[in-house]
Write an enzyme that holds these catalytic residues in place. Structure first.
Site, PDB file in Angstrom:
ATOM      1  N   GLN A  36     -27.110 -28.149   2.811  1.00 50.21           N
ATOM      2  CA  GLN A  36     -25.877 -29.166   3.447  1.00 50.21           C
ATOM      3  C   GLN A  36     -24.549 -28.941   2.034  1.00 50.21           C
ATOM      4  O   GLN A  36     -23.856 -29.071   1.606  1.00 50.21           O
ATOM      5  CB  GLN A  36     -25.872 -29.970   3.876  1.00 50.21           C
ATOM      6  N   HIS A 126     -35.894 -28.832   6.456  1.00 51.45           N
ATOM      7  CA  HIS A 126     -34.515 -29.576   6.771  1.00 51.45           C
ATOM      8  C   HIS A 126     -33.630 -27.596   7.570  1.00 51.45           C
ATOM      9  O   HIS A 126     -32.411 -28.031   6.683  1.00 51.45           O
ATOM     10  CB  HIS A 126     -33.748 -30.249   5.232  1.00 51.45           C
ATOM     11  N   ASN A 170     -37.554 -32.830   8.773  1.00 49.47           N
ATOM     12  CA  ASN A 170     -36.129 -33.821   9.500  1.00 49.47           C
ATOM     13  C   ASN A 170     -36.267 -33.050  10.949  1.00 49.47           C
ATOM     14  O   ASN A 170     -35.367 -31.819  11.225  1.00 49.47           O
ATOM     15  CB  ASN A 170     -35.671 -33.510   8.605  1.00 49.47           C
ATOM     16  N   GLU A 171     -36.191 -34.371  11.591  1.00 47.12           N
ATOM     17  CA  GLU A 171     -35.366 -33.733  13.382  1.00 47.12           C
ATOM     18  C   GLU A 171     -36.016 -32.181  13.979  1.00 47.12           C
ATOM     19  O   GLU A 171     -34.990 -31.450  14.529  1.00 47.12           O
ATOM     20  CB  GLU A 171     -33.644 -33.865  13.817  1.00 47.12           C
TER      21      GLU A 171
HETATM   22  C1  FCB Z   1     -28.421 -34.965  11.217  1.00 43.41           C
HETATM   23  C2  FCB Z   1     -29.196 -34.430  10.132  1.00 43.41           C
HETATM   24  C3  FCB Z   1     -28.690 -34.449   8.991  1.00 43.41           C
HETATM   25  C4  FCB Z   1     -26.940 -34.050   9.169  1.00 43.41           C
HETATM   26  C5  FCB Z   1     -26.827 -34.802  10.287  1.00 43.41           C
HETATM   27  C6  FCB Z   1     -24.900 -35.457  10.707  1.00 43.41           C
HETATM   28  O1  FCB Z   1     -28.911 -34.503  12.534  1.00 43.41           O
HETATM   29  O2  FCB Z   1     -30.173 -34.510   9.933  1.00 43.41           O
HETATM   30  O3  FCB Z   1     -28.568 -32.666   8.510  1.00 43.41           O
HETATM   31  O4  FCB Z   1     -26.433 -33.016   9.728  1.00 43.41           O
HETATM   32  O5  FCB Z   1     -26.658 -35.394  11.340  1.00 43.41           O
END
Ligand code: FCB
Length: 439
Positions: A36, A126, A170-171
């Site tokens: 990003q 990520h 991450n997520e």
């Molecule tokens: C989360 C992500 C991050 C960004 C935010 C807005 O889900 O981890 O990279 O996109 O949302």
């Protein structure tokens, strides 16, 4: 790592009734992800064209401008920075040695952060993979687990003197859902629920093995801390008595929250983590099967007519933060970091209210015993927001993408956040602020 005396530090003293203080040594940070912000990445996003026609090839050029961006962090007064290390820069093939040139750059990032008094939290995955992982089937391929664990082992050996906080994934839920169920991230597959589950299982296994290595080999001066960042979204039916919307909400909750949390932290896996990262933005409500959020394409005007409060992405639901913190505290009994919260909007006053509303709930939860160690605002700078490109403005700093020099500038919210970081407290003076909810 010391433990916070949360109850002693977070109550509003009588002399200071309108202030909510956060624990001593609380980490106030900001977060980014390599794809990003860095630019010049070679991963599955390189050729991806976002909805606004943008791509991530230059992004914010953080790859070259990190010294300046770290100076901005000092101006913001943050004492922590959560950022990713891009796997595709460091290994050209499975089990290859680390690229020393790229490693040196990340070491310099870490040294500059240390010189600025900013504690790093390093994210290992990520939403992006090296091209040779992607072309080999990504996380559907069980061999990706061993390749990732090898990479982590080498990285930990190189960074252990400088990094204590490690965020493996991450997520994973967002990654697997957007790439294999909703078709928004590469490889843009739709409704592959079996593949979604498989990816989560492989990532959970990789997390467990990577954590073991980090905790065994990552010890330098202090004990390493390891956890994932779980995105938590509340899924509700707009009409409480609509059976179909309730069913949709329950299925989403089961798949994206419960199943994922169980895979990473259920049973014996719980031992792999020393903390849990929580990315919390808000809520999705369903009406006639459709998700009532701007990110899902619902027109903002229509959402306003329904009385929803949304940023450019999600419905705001600050009271949910109290609920999920209480649940995590009870179920996981692990220290928590809010690894992401933020709002995308051109309206800075809206973003200020949003931040203070969420922090009021957070402070209230800490005062009631939630062991939260830090908060990271998403994001340091306006950046490449995946499928949406540059249209979502999450930054504390703006970036002028129309100018080749990509100049940064402090936004009004950056000034507000600076005050919060410096004072380690928020003022509870605005009538808009929600009172903290019991969990
Ligand atoms: C989360 C992500 C991050 C960004 C935010 C807005 O889900 O981890 O990279 O996109 O949302």
């Amino acid at each position: 790592m010391h433990r916070h005396e949360h109850s002693a530090n977070t109550t509003c003293g009588a002399a200071n009734a309108r202030r909510l203080k956060f624990p001593e040594n609380f980490l106030w940070g900001t977060a980014t992800a390599p794809t990003q912000v860095e630019g010049h990445v070679d991963n599955e996003w390189t050729d991806f064209i976002a909805q606004d026609g943008g791509d991530c090839r230059i992004a914010c050029d953080h790859y070259h401008r990190y010294p300046e961006d770290i100076e901005w962090m000092s101006r913001l007064g943050v004492n922590s920075y959560r950022f990713g290390i891009e796997w595709s820069r460091l290994q050209s093939a499975a089990f290859a040695p680390l690229n020393q040139h790229e490693l040196a750059r990340y070491l310099d990032v870490l040294d500059r952060l240390r010189a600025a008094g900013i504690t790093p939290m390093v994210v290992l995955h990520h939403f992006s993979n090296p091209p040779w992982i992607h072309s080999g089937g990504g996380w559907l391929n069980p061999q990706t687990v061993a390749a990732f664990v090898d990479y982590v082992g080498k990285l930990v050996a190189a960074l252990k003197e400088r990094v204590q906080l490690w965020n493996t994934f991450n997520e994973p839920d967002t990654y697997a859902a957007l790439a294999y169920v909703l078709g928004a991230y590469p490889p843009r597959r739709k409704w592959q629920l079996g593949q979604f589950r498989q990816i989560i299982h492989h990532m959970a296994r990789a997390h467990e093995q990577a954590s073991r290595i980090i905790r065994r080999d990552g010890v330098a001066t202090r004990e390493p801390q390891v956890g994932i960042a779980k995105n938590w979204t509340f899924f509700h039916a707009y009409r409480r008595f609509s059976p179909w919307d309730r069913l949709t909400a329950s299925l989403c909750h089961y798949t994206f929250n419960k199943f994922v949390l169980d895979a990473f932290l259920g049973g014996g896996r719980r031992q792999a983590s020393t903390f849990i990262g929580l990315n919390y933005y808000g809520r999705v409500r369903f009406h006639h099967f459709s998700a009532m959020i701007p990110a899902g394409g619902a027109p903002v005007k229509r959402l306003q007519d329904f009385g929803f409060v949304c940023d450019d992405m999600m419905e705001r639901y600050p009271e949910g933060l109290g609920k999920i913190l209480a649940y995590f505290n009870l179920r996981l009994r692990l220290p928590i970091y809010i690894t992401e919260h933020g709002a995308a909007s051109a309206d800075e006053q809206f973003r200020e209210r949003d931040l203070l509303n969420y922090l009021a709930v957070l402070g209230g939860a800490i005062a009631r015993g939630a062991d939260v160690r830090g908060f990271y605002y998403w994001s340091l700078v306006d950046n490449f927001e995946w499928q949406f490109g540059y249209s979502k403005k999450f930054g504390l700093l703006s970036v002028d993408f129309s100018d080749k020099a990509l100049p940064r500038a402090m936004k009004p919210l950056g000034e507000i956040y600076r005050q919060v970081c410096r004072e380690n407290s928020i003022r509870l003076s605005s009538p808009d602020i929600h009172s903290p909810h019991p969990g």
